[in-house]
Enzyme design. Structure first.
Site, short mmCIF file in Angstrom:
data_model
loop_
_atom_site.label_atom_id
_atom_site.label_comp_id
_atom_site.label_asym_id
_atom_site.label_seq_id
_atom_site.Cartn_x
_atom_site.Cartn_y
_atom_site.Cartn_z
CE1 TYR B 109 -4.43 -1.16 0.69
CE2 TYR B 109 -3.14 -2.98 1.57
CZ TYR B 109 -4.34 -2.47 1.11
OH TYR B 109 -5.44 -3.28 1.06
CE1 TYR B 149 -2.28 -6.11 4.12
CE2 TYR B 149 -3.24 -6.12 1.93
CZ TYR B 149 -3.34 -5.86 3.28
OH TYR B 149 -4.51 -5.36 3.78
NE ARG B 159 -7.18 -9.77 4.87
CZ ARG B 159 -8.12 -8.96 4.37
NH1 ARG B 159 -7.97 -7.68 4.41
NH2 ARG B 159 -9.22 -9.45 3.83
CG HIS B 162 -8.27 -7.21 0.07
ND1 HIS B 162 -7.12 -7.75 0.60
CD2 HIS B 162 -8.38 -5.99 0.64
CE1 HIS B 162 -6.57 -6.91 1.46
NE2 HIS B 162 -7.30 -5.81 1.49
CG HIS B 164 -9.93 -1.96 1.30
ND1 HIS B 164 -10.32 -2.42 2.53
CD2 HIS B 164 -8.62 -2.30 1.18
CE1 HIS B 164 -9.29 -2.99 3.14
NE2 HIS B 164 -8.24 -2.94 2.34
#
Lengths: 194, 241
Positions: B109, B149, B159, B162, B164
């Site tokens: 991120y 990640y 995770r 995905h 959000h």
């Protein structure tokens, strides 16, 4: 109408939502000099151990000073102001947990029985470690009489009503109200289902 | 017209959503209510919401592979994610604000809090986008498939890939933030956040690969519909005199 499709499940906003779902300034709903009673609402979001939650997303939704929502369903003949959406967002401070909104006191909005509700602002809180949003309402401590007649507040068991009432801290212009959101414990904030 | 339109929304189907406290996702335990929610009667405060007002001022920005404005494309597997936002009655919801955020192709991120995972940043990818649904409730993003990640929930926790999604629909009560997952991801069954949703509903968060959406020599296509609360009955006019 009967439900044909199942609701998409909620998931946490996680720790990185500020990439998109908050921009500096989203917490200021009105500029200085805006007509109407400018107010500040500030507080913290606290967890079950009374530690501040350092990454909460807070969203407010409210009527304007005339009592009208900026929404196509609200067709009442009341003034709308082009500059006022009634929607604000902020994130709690990473170090202190404090949040702050600058807005105006909302005007009267009808309830389901044809009377007016006490002035209130809807609040939605989400965060890392929260799989669903929680919904609550912010009322005002200097609206004691209106609060007593409010249908929503009257649904809340009396000992817990105070958790929905922002306390007036400073009676200057703008007035400053304190509203903490607490998870768990005897003084847990009342969260609403509707 | 002086009397507002009062809609009557069906309940938030808590049986289709995760519980507030889900101990396998550790940080939920202290960040969840312990009292029952207090049920209230819907008023304009609940049946209206910010989607329409926000839509008026939102800027469309739906191509994440180019929206950093650097002039160079993001690195990774280019994908198209498209679908509709519907209510439970199957009605498309126009003018809905969709905001998305995600990791880059390496699972990183572009956020100041991400300091642990030694995966590269991509200067041409911030991983944020926004769009408004069209008259049929349709939406479409072009982006990069996010990488998995690690996170600190439990040993060797990862995770699944995905995206959000934040959705501002027609009413405050329909407010939804969720995550879209990719079909066939082996990390999905190991993920406490995905698994927090009831088993009968979890699959609603997984997109479908759709070769009709895939564009030749350009990008793979995924289809994902999002379902929000719907109305129970016909709206009525009412309000205070």
């Amino acid at each position: 109408m009967s439900a044909e499709l199942g609701q998409t499940p909620s998931q946490t906003v996680g720790p990185y939502f500020t990439l998109r779902v908050y921009r500096k300034g989203d917490e200021i709903l009105v500029p200085e000099g805006y007509p109407g009673e400018r107010i500040v609402i500030e507080g913290r979001v606290l967890d079950g151990d009374r530690r501040h939650i350092e990454d909460a997303l807070l969203e407010i939704w409210q009527a304007n000073p005339a009592g009208r929502y900026r929404h196509p369903d609200d067709t009442r003949d009341l003034a709308l102001d082009a500059g006022f959406t009634g929607f604000g967002r902020t994130v709690s401070d990473f170090e202190t947990g404090e949040y702050r909104f600058v807005t105006v006191k909302p005007g009267p909005v009808p309830d389901a029985e044809g009377a007016y509700q006490a002035p209130h602002i809807s609040l939605v809180v989400q965060g890392r470690g929260m799989l669903n949003p929680v919904f609550t309402r912010i009322y005002f401590s200097d609206e004691e009489e209106a609060n007593q007649d409010d249908l929503t507040l009257r649904r809340v068991p009396a000992p817990r009503r105070d958790t929905l009432i922002a306390q007036l801290l400073d009676d200057q212009d703008p007035k400053v109200y304190r509203f903490d959101v607490l998870f768990q414990g005897e003084d847990e904030t009342v969260f609403l289902d509707f | 017209m002086s009397e507002p339109l009062i809609r009557h929304y069906g309940p938030r189907a808590y049986a289709d959503h995760p519980p507030f406290s889900y101990p396998d996702y550790r940080s939920t335990v202290k960040r969840s209510p312990t009292h029952d929610l207090v049920e209230i009667v819907q008023t304009l405060s609940e049946t209206t919401g910010p989607g329409q007002a926000w839509a008026e001022i939102s800027e469309e920005d739906s191509d994440l592979t180019t929206n950093t404005g650097t002039g160079s494309p993001a690195i990774g597997e280019r994908i198209i994610v498209t679908g509709r936002v519907l209510d439970e009655n199957g009605q498309g919801l126009p003018g809905t604000v969709l905001e998305i955020w995600q990791a880059n192709a390496s699972g990183r991120y572009a956020h100041w809090r991400e300091t642990e995972f030694p995966a590269p940043l991509d200067p041409n990818f911030v991983g944020v986008g926004q769009c408004l649904t069209d008259s049929d409730g349709g939406y479409r993003f072009t982006t990069i498939k996010p990488g998995p990640y690690p996170w600190g929930n439990h040993p060797n926790a990862w995770r699944p890939s995905h995206i959000h999604f934040s959705i501002l629909g027609p009413s405050l009560g329909a407010r939804l933030v969720t995550q879209m997952y990719f079909p066939g991801d082996p990390l999905i069954p190991l993920d406490p956040i995905f698994n927090s949703a009831p088993p009968h509903a979890g699959g609603r968060m997984i997109a479908t690969y759709d070769h009709e959406v895939t564009e030749e020599n350009w990008a793979l296509g995924y289809r994902w519909d999002i379902v929000l609360r719907g109305e129970l009955a016909t709206p009525t006019h009412g309000g205070a005199d």
